[in-house]
Write a protein that holds these residues in place. Structure first.
Motif, PDB file in Angstrom:
ATOM      1  N   TYR B 296       0.778  -1.236   0.000  1.00 48.62           N
ATOM      2  CA  TYR B 296       0.000   0.000   0.000  1.00 48.62           C
ATOM      3  C   TYR B 296       0.805   1.279   0.000  1.00 48.62           C
ATOM      4  O   TYR B 296       0.229   2.347  -0.073  1.00 48.62           O
ATOM      5  CB  TYR B 296      -0.995  -0.010   1.162  1.00 48.62           C
ATOM      6  CG  TYR B 296      -1.993  -1.095   1.003  1.00 48.62           C
ATOM      7  CD1 TYR B 296      -2.944  -1.018  -0.003  1.00 48.62           C
ATOM      8  CD2 TYR B 296      -1.961  -2.231   1.797  1.00 48.62           C
ATOM      9  CE1 TYR B 296      -3.836  -2.033  -0.207  1.00 48.62           C
ATOM     10  CE2 TYR B 296      -2.851  -3.251   1.596  1.00 48.62           C
ATOM     11  CZ  TYR B 296      -3.793  -3.146   0.597  1.00 48.62           C
ATOM     12  OH  TYR B 296      -4.672  -4.162   0.390  1.00 48.62           O
ATOM     13  N   LEU B 299       0.049   3.913  -2.918  1.00 48.06           N
ATOM     14  CA  LEU B 299      -1.031   4.902  -2.840  1.00 48.06           C
ATOM     15  C   LEU B 299      -0.509   6.198  -2.235  1.00 48.06           C
ATOM     16  O   LEU B 299      -0.730   7.290  -2.777  1.00 48.06           O
ATOM     17  CB  LEU B 299      -2.196   4.362  -2.005  1.00 48.06           C
ATOM     18  CG  LEU B 299      -3.373   5.314  -1.919  1.00 48.06           C
ATOM     19  CD1 LEU B 299      -4.225   5.226  -3.166  1.00 48.06           C
ATOM     20  CD2 LEU B 299      -4.212   5.038  -0.690  1.00 48.06           C
ATOM     21  N   PHE B 303      -0.128   9.993  -4.133  1.00 49.19           N
ATOM     22  CA  PHE B 303      -0.731  11.218  -3.593  1.00 49.19           C
ATOM     23  C   PHE B 303       0.347  12.253  -3.289  1.00 49.19           C
ATOM     24  O   PHE B 303       0.200  13.425  -3.612  1.00 49.19           O
ATOM     25  CB  PHE B 303      -1.506  10.903  -2.307  1.00 49.19           C
ATOM     26  CG  PHE B 303      -2.926  10.520  -2.558  1.00 49.19           C
ATOM     27  CD1 PHE B 303      -3.232   9.295  -3.128  1.00 49.19           C
ATOM     28  CD2 PHE B 303      -3.972  11.364  -2.234  1.00 49.19           C
ATOM     29  CE1 PHE B 303      -4.531   8.930  -3.363  1.00 49.19           C
ATOM     30  CE2 PHE B 303      -5.280  11.007  -2.469  1.00 49.19           C
ATOM     31  CZ  PHE B 303      -5.561   9.790  -3.030  1.00 49.19           C
ATOM     32  N   MET B 347      -5.647   9.113   7.515  1.00 48.07           N
ATOM     33  CA  MET B 347      -7.010   8.708   7.850  1.00 48.07           C
ATOM     34  C   MET B 347      -7.497   7.604   6.916  1.00 48.07           C
ATOM     35  O   MET B 347      -7.995   6.580   7.364  1.00 48.07           O
ATOM     36  CB  MET B 347      -7.950   9.907   7.771  1.00 48.07           C
ATOM     37  CG  MET B 347      -9.307   9.566   8.320  1.00 48.07           C
ATOM     38  SD  MET B 347     -10.509  10.841   7.969  1.00 48.07           S
ATOM     39  CE  MET B 347     -10.741  10.614   6.239  1.00 48.07           C
ATOM     40  N   ILE B 348      -7.328   7.818   5.600  1.00 45.59           N
ATOM     41  CA  ILE B 348      -7.820   6.823   4.643  1.00 45.59           C
ATOM     42  C   ILE B 348      -7.172   5.467   4.887  1.00 45.59           C
ATOM     43  O   ILE B 348      -7.841   4.446   5.013  1.00 45.59           O
ATOM     44  CB  ILE B 348      -7.512   7.261   3.193  1.00 45.59           C
ATOM     45  CG1 ILE B 348      -8.258   8.553   2.860  1.00 45.59           C
ATOM     46  CG2 ILE B 348      -7.896   6.189   2.211  1.00 45.59           C
ATOM     47  CD1 ILE B 348      -7.954   9.045   1.467  1.00 45.59           C
ATOM     48  N   ARG B 349      -5.853   5.472   5.005  1.00 41.36           N
ATOM     49  CA  ARG B 349      -5.142   4.204   5.145  1.00 41.36           C
ATOM     50  C   ARG B 349      -5.442   3.566   6.489  1.00 41.36           C
ATOM     51  O   ARG B 349      -5.539   2.353   6.598  1.00 41.36           O
ATOM     52  CB  ARG B 349      -3.639   4.390   4.969  1.00 41.36           C
ATOM     53  CG  ARG B 349      -3.185   4.464   3.557  1.00 41.36           C
ATOM     54  CD  ARG B 349      -2.622   3.126   3.037  1.00 41.36           C
ATOM     55  NE  ARG B 349      -3.509   1.997   3.241  1.00 41.36           N
ATOM     56  CZ  ARG B 349      -4.326   1.495   2.332  1.00 41.36           C
ATOM     57  NH1 ARG B 349      -4.374   2.010   1.136  1.00 41.36           N
ATOM     58  NH2 ARG B 349      -5.085   0.458   2.598  1.00 41.36           N
ATOM     59  N   ILE B 351      -8.227   3.757   8.207  1.00 35.71           N
ATOM     60  CA  ILE B 351      -9.543   3.113   8.137  1.00 35.71           C
ATOM     61  C   ILE B 351      -9.466   1.840   7.301  1.00 35.71           C
ATOM     62  O   ILE B 351      -9.970   0.783   7.702  1.00 35.71           O
ATOM     63  CB  ILE B 351     -10.578   4.087   7.544  1.00 35.71           C
ATOM     64  CG1 ILE B 351     -10.790   5.246   8.505  1.00 35.71           C
ATOM     65  CG2 ILE B 351     -11.889   3.390   7.266  1.00 35.71           C
ATOM     66  CD1 ILE B 351     -11.692   6.315   7.972  1.00 35.71           C
ATOM     67  N   TRP B 352      -8.814   1.913   6.154  1.00 34.83           N
ATOM     68  CA  TRP B 352      -8.789   0.731   5.286  1.00 34.83           C
ATOM     69  C   TRP B 352      -7.927  -0.391   5.867  1.00 34.83           C
ATOM     70  O   TRP B 352      -8.261  -1.557   5.737  1.00 34.83           O
ATOM     71  CB  TRP B 352      -8.332   1.116   3.878  1.00 34.83           C
ATOM     72  CG  TRP B 352      -9.421   1.812   3.137  1.00 34.83           C
ATOM     73  CD1 TRP B 352     -10.738   1.821   3.477  1.00 34.83           C
ATOM     74  CD2 TRP B 352      -9.317   2.602   1.949  1.00 34.83           C
ATOM     75  NE1 TRP B 352     -11.452   2.573   2.581  1.00 34.83           N
ATOM     76  CE2 TRP B 352     -10.606   3.056   1.628  1.00 34.83           C
ATOM     77  CE3 TRP B 352      -8.252   2.949   1.129  1.00 34.83           C
ATOM     78  CZ2 TRP B 352     -10.866   3.857   0.528  1.00 34.83           C
ATOM     79  CZ3 TRP B 352      -8.509   3.730   0.035  1.00 34.83           C
ATOM     80  CH2 TRP B 352      -9.804   4.183  -0.271  1.00 34.83           C
ATOM     81  N   ASN B 355      -9.741  -2.367   8.444  1.00 36.47           N
ATOM     82  CA  ASN B 355     -10.716  -3.325   7.933  1.00 36.47           C
ATOM     83  C   ASN B 355     -10.133  -4.347   6.988  1.00 36.47           C
ATOM     84  O   ASN B 355     -10.853  -5.075   6.347  1.00 36.47           O
ATOM     85  CB  ASN B 355     -11.792  -2.583   7.159  1.00 36.47           C
ATOM     86  CG  ASN B 355     -12.452  -1.577   8.022  1.00 36.47           C
ATOM     87  OD1 ASN B 355     -12.928  -1.928   9.078  1.00 36.47           O
ATOM     88  ND2 ASN B 355     -12.444  -0.342   7.608  1.00 36.47           N
ATOM     89  N   LYS B 356      -8.813  -4.331   6.862  1.00 33.40           N
ATOM     90  CA  LYS B 356      -8.190  -5.205   5.858  1.00 33.40           C
ATOM     91  C   LYS B 356      -8.389  -6.660   6.254  1.00 33.40           C
ATOM     92  O   LYS B 356      -8.042  -7.064   7.345  1.00 33.40           O
ATOM     93  CB  LYS B 356      -6.706  -4.873   5.777  1.00 33.40           C
ATOM     94  CG  LYS B 356      -6.063  -5.343   4.533  1.00 33.40           C
ATOM     95  CD  LYS B 356      -6.205  -4.370   3.413  1.00 33.40           C
ATOM     96  CE  LYS B 356      -7.065  -4.941   2.333  1.00 33.40           C
ATOM     97  NZ  LYS B 356      -7.804  -3.971   1.601  1.00 33.40           N
ATOM     98  N   LEU B 401     -14.461   2.393  14.501  1.00 32.18           N
ATOM     99  CA  LEU B 401     -14.160   3.271  13.368  1.00 32.18           C
ATOM    100  C   LEU B 401     -14.814   4.628  13.526  1.00 32.18           C
ATOM    101  O   LEU B 401     -14.191   5.665  13.298  1.00 32.18           O
ATOM    102  CB  LEU B 401     -14.691   2.645  12.085  1.00 32.18           C
ATOM    103  CG  LEU B 401     -13.708   1.823  11.290  1.00 32.18           C
ATOM    104  CD1 LEU B 401     -14.322   1.420   9.980  1.00 32.18           C
ATOM    105  CD2 LEU B 401     -12.451   2.635  11.040  1.00 32.18           C
TER     106      LEU B 401
END
Lengths: 397, 419
Positions: B296, B299, B303, B347-349, B351-352, B355-356, B401
């Motif tokens: 990851y 990503l 950005f 934040m995005i990573r 959260i993801w 839940n991975k 979350l």
């Protein structure tokens, strides 16, 4: 200051040389050569001496001859240390040395005296190091995946480090794993299923997303801001949380093990990204065109099909490629919803294959190559569209 | 006139968005509510199958009597726990068939056998035997008889729809499930995975932002791990790290760096002595985090690179005039410019990663200390077959979350105010 910088420069460049040669040695070992040691100390001393000599000689000898001379000396010494290695290994070492000496030839005593020269050297070498390191770390697994799929189980057990491929052998033997997975493990069928699911998801997603994105981008209605913020929030929502309720509902409706079930779930999970990406693009289309169309008494349907879609082909194709890649790579839902081998997608089939401990690993890797190639091909070929889309909407992952 | 135009616009907007909204509602929002409902119920995997009345038809010839045939229906209730009410049965026969022994619950009319069995309790089983004779004495076609299947019907309760609720699942999740360990593992995995991928993202973006030969190629290569299918990558890694004949262990053994192979994905702890201190490193978890970072960081790279390319060149030129060193330039110009991107990425990573599921599942299956919350959802729901427990764990995930998002935005909001 000068001595300190000289020593530091030689130190950094020799560490860089060690790194370069180590990577080459690892790759050579994987071709079945028996190299038992990196000889780090000797390479370090050589690198150090070469760097010092370079600074000392300066411009007195043409840099081309300088590189050739130093590279040859190194190759002879290295060849003497590790004997009985094929000529291609030494050619590789020679090329590495040539590259290395070219890199260090731009430094001289004068440049070392400049302000911040230590940091400049560090930055330069770190960048070089980073490029090589990351290329190696990223490409190595892909390389191993490809190369393992051409080997046989016995050859790998005899020497787990010999990944050399005999291109002289029969095509049928070389591609044996691929023939086997297509013949005995029905991979042809899984490819068809995966393609149907992915392309179907793309089509349905676009059918739903284009009108919705147009409405969000252009029309005024109650609940618009709520809708556009909830798109983002839903996009963040975890798939794992949906699995159990969807599993229960799908079992009761008989949608498990069906392509329709997968299509519904994939479409719903990709819709938020698609709408988000498309509405951003639609907003950039000049409004005047639509105003003219309204004067011509074109309906909303007409506006979308005759103006918006033709103007946003690049954005739509980038969304389509994305959704295709997400659907093709998807694993969680296919694991949960498919347990009948007749309805497997490629990802699920490979996971199923690995569940059997008896499956030879070259079959597993051949399957992995089959599932990876289309995605990488699409990605490399359409990279320009995809990268701009990635930063705009980013794929869920 | 204007009013009606606005009205049509509204109407069109609703028509255009409705299909998408409905689908997303049905597949994403509804299940989240359904999760809450299921998590308060005692449901197991076997309960969610709707009980069905079933019949297996067995056709037997009777020796010496070719014009007679015996048919046995093995009737049963498919459910082991639920009863089926008002079971009805129907099967049809060829026109020359006459029945010999009629069960009193059944009737034979117009060449079809109809029965009303009443209620079947759970696990109910019965063999219904019928004997037919042909009225014209002709030979009986066994295959044709077998090909017509009986039709059964019945009513049953759906265990998901009744209103018996319990708090048992949540009690179990919080007190009997090694909850603290689960939470810590998930936190380590999420946090270090996120931070690692951002750090590598910054490094690579800084690297690619410089001019060198093959830069565009490098940019595509860096994105490979992110776009390739997770299944293929996970199995390749597994193969590389395999303790018996994996490439990494073979290489390390070959160069005499280690003496015995290390089981990077199967060993929970490894003892490391560092500066005289002995401590335990969670080995399998670390390996899984490495994979996470490897997969990851592209990503973050993408950005941050996009942001770096938007930084005005004048800033660096001015710094050069002032005689700033490369490190000063990085810390005083580059870093402040990319903090906004980094906070969004974090934040995005976060959260993801939180839940991975796929990565850990494919690499270790949650064994040897890599059991995270999403893995636990799967284990509870499908390995132990306790759907209610699985739902309860997913509710815990959602609550955590939401808490994270709440605090994160509050913190972020504060920082924005200060500026």
């Amino acid at each position: 200051m000068r001595t300190k910088n000289t020593i530091l420069f030689s130190l950094i460049s020799s560490i860089f040389l060690i790194f370069l040669i180590s990577i080459w040695k690892i790759l050579a070992t994987l071709q079945g050569l028996s190299i038992k040691s990196f000889n780090i100390e000797i390479i370090f001393i050589f690198g150090f001496l070469i760097s010092l000599a370079y600074l000392g000689i300066g411009d007195r000898i043409k840099s081309f001859y300088k590189s050739i001379i130093f590279s040859s000396i190194f190759v002879f010494c290295d060849g003497y240390l590790i004997q009985k290695l094929p000529i291609w290994y030494n050619v590789g070492i020679f090329l590495i040395l040539y590259f290395f000496t070219n890199k260090i030839s731009k430094y001289s005593f004068i440049s070392l005296k400049e302000e911040h020269s230590t940091q400049v050297i560090l930055f330069d070498f770190l960048t070089l190091f980073g490029i090589l390191f990351f290329s190696f770390v990223i490409l190595f697994p892909f390389y191993m995946m490809l190369i393992t799929s051409f080997k046989t189980q016995i050859a790998l057990l005899v020497n787990p480090l010999d990944f050399s491929i005999n291109f002289g052998q029969d095509i049928k033997d070389l591609f044996k794993s691929y023939f086997v997975i297509f013949k005995s493990y029905k991979f042809g069928k899984y490819i068809v299923t995966s393609t149907i699911v992915s392309v179907g998801t793309v089509i349905i997603t676009l059918l739903f997303a284009i009108p919705a994105a147009y409405a969000v981008a252009r029309l005024n209605f109650f609940g618009k801001t709520f809708l556009s913020t909830s798109i983002l929030i839903i996009y963040m929502f975890p798939a794992i949380v949906l699995v159990i309720p969807l599993y229960t509902i799908f079992s009761q409706l008989g949608l498990r093990n069906s392509i329709e079930g997968l299509l519904i779930v994939y479409t719903a999970t990709t819709l938020p990204v698609a709408i988000y990406m498309l509405q951003g693009y639609f907003k950039s289309i000049p409004k005047e065109l639509e105003e003219a169309a309204i004067l011509d008494k074109l309906s909303w349907f007409g506006i979308i099909t005759k103006i918006i879609i033709p103007l946003s082909i690049p954005a739509i194709s980038s969304v389509a490629l994305y959704v295709f890649m997400i659907a093709w790579n998807e694993f969680l839902f296919s694991l949960m919803f498919l347990d009948n081998p007749n309805s497997f997608t490629l990802s699920r089939a490979i996971q199923y294959l690995s569940g059997d401990a008896e499956t030879p690993r070259q079959y597993l890797m051949a399957g992995s190559v089959v599932v990876t190639l289309p995605v990488l091909f699409i990605f490399v070929y359409f990279e320009k569209y995809l990268v701009s889309g990635l930063t705009a909407g980013s794929v869920k992952g | 006139m204007k009013d009606t135009l606005a009205n049509t616009e509204k109407k069109t907007a609703y028509i255009l968005t409705l299909p998408a909204v409905l689908l997303v509602f049905a597949i994403i929002l509804f299940p989240i509510f359904a999760n809450v409902w299921i998590s308060f119920k005692e449901v197991e995997l076997k309960d969610i199958r709707i009980p069905e009345p079933r019949a297996k038809k067995i056709v037997k010839t009777i020796s010496d009597e070719p014009s007679k045939i015996k048919i046995i229906y093995k009737l049963r209730n498919s459910s082991l726990i639920q009863e089926i009410r008002d079971v009805s049965f129907k099967d049809s026969f060829p026109k020359n068939f006459e029945i010999e022994n009629l069960d009193k619950r059944c009737e034979y009319k117009k060449f079809s056998l109809k029965c009303e069995f009443g209620n079947w309790p759970a696990k109910y089983k019965e063999n219904l035997q019928v004997i037919f004779t042909t009225n014209d004495g002709s030979k009986i076609d066994k295959k044709r008889l077998k090909s017509t299947k009986p039709k059964l019907d019945g009513k049953s309760d759906n265990i998901l729809l009744n209103t018996n609720f319990t708090l048992k699942n949540f009690k179990k999740v919080l007190f009997e499930n090694e909850f603290v360990d689960l939470l810590l593992t998930t936190f380590y995995y999420t946090f270090f995975g996120t931070v690692g991928s951002i750090v590598f993202g910054i490094l690579t973006a800084q690297m690619v932002n410089q001019k060198f030969y093959g830069r565009t190629f490098m940019r595509s290569v860096l994105l490979f791990p992110y776009v390739a299918p997770v299944v293929a990558l996970a199995y390749t890694w597994e193969l590389l790290l395999d303790p018996n004949s994996g490439t990494l262990n073979s290489l390390l053994l070959n160069y005499q760096i280690i003496e015995t192979p290390i089981n990077l994905l199967g060993q929970k702890y490894i003892e490391i002595s560092f500066l005289g201190f002995d401590f335990k490193l969670r080995l399998a978890l670390t390996t899984v985090i490495m994979f996470e970072i490897w997969r990851y960081f592209p990503l973050a790279f993408l950005f941050i690179l996009a942001r770096l390319q938007a930084i005005p060149k004048e800033l660096y030129e001015a710094a050069d005039v002032d005689g700033a060193s490369p490190f000063q330039k990085f810390f005083n110009i580059t870093l402040p410019q990319i903090t906004a991107v980094i906070s969004i990425l974090f934040m995005i990573r976060f959260i993801w990663n939180f839940n991975k599921f796929e990565d850990v599942f494919l690499l270790t299956g949650g064994a040897s200390g890599t059991r995270t919350l999403p893995i636990n959802v799967y284990q509870q729901g499908f390995a132990i077959s306790d759907i209610g427990m699985g739902s309860a764990v997913s509710i815990v995930i959602v609550v955590l979350l939401l808490m994270f998002m709440f605090f994160y935005f509050k913190l972020l909001g504060k920082r924005v105010d200060e500026n």
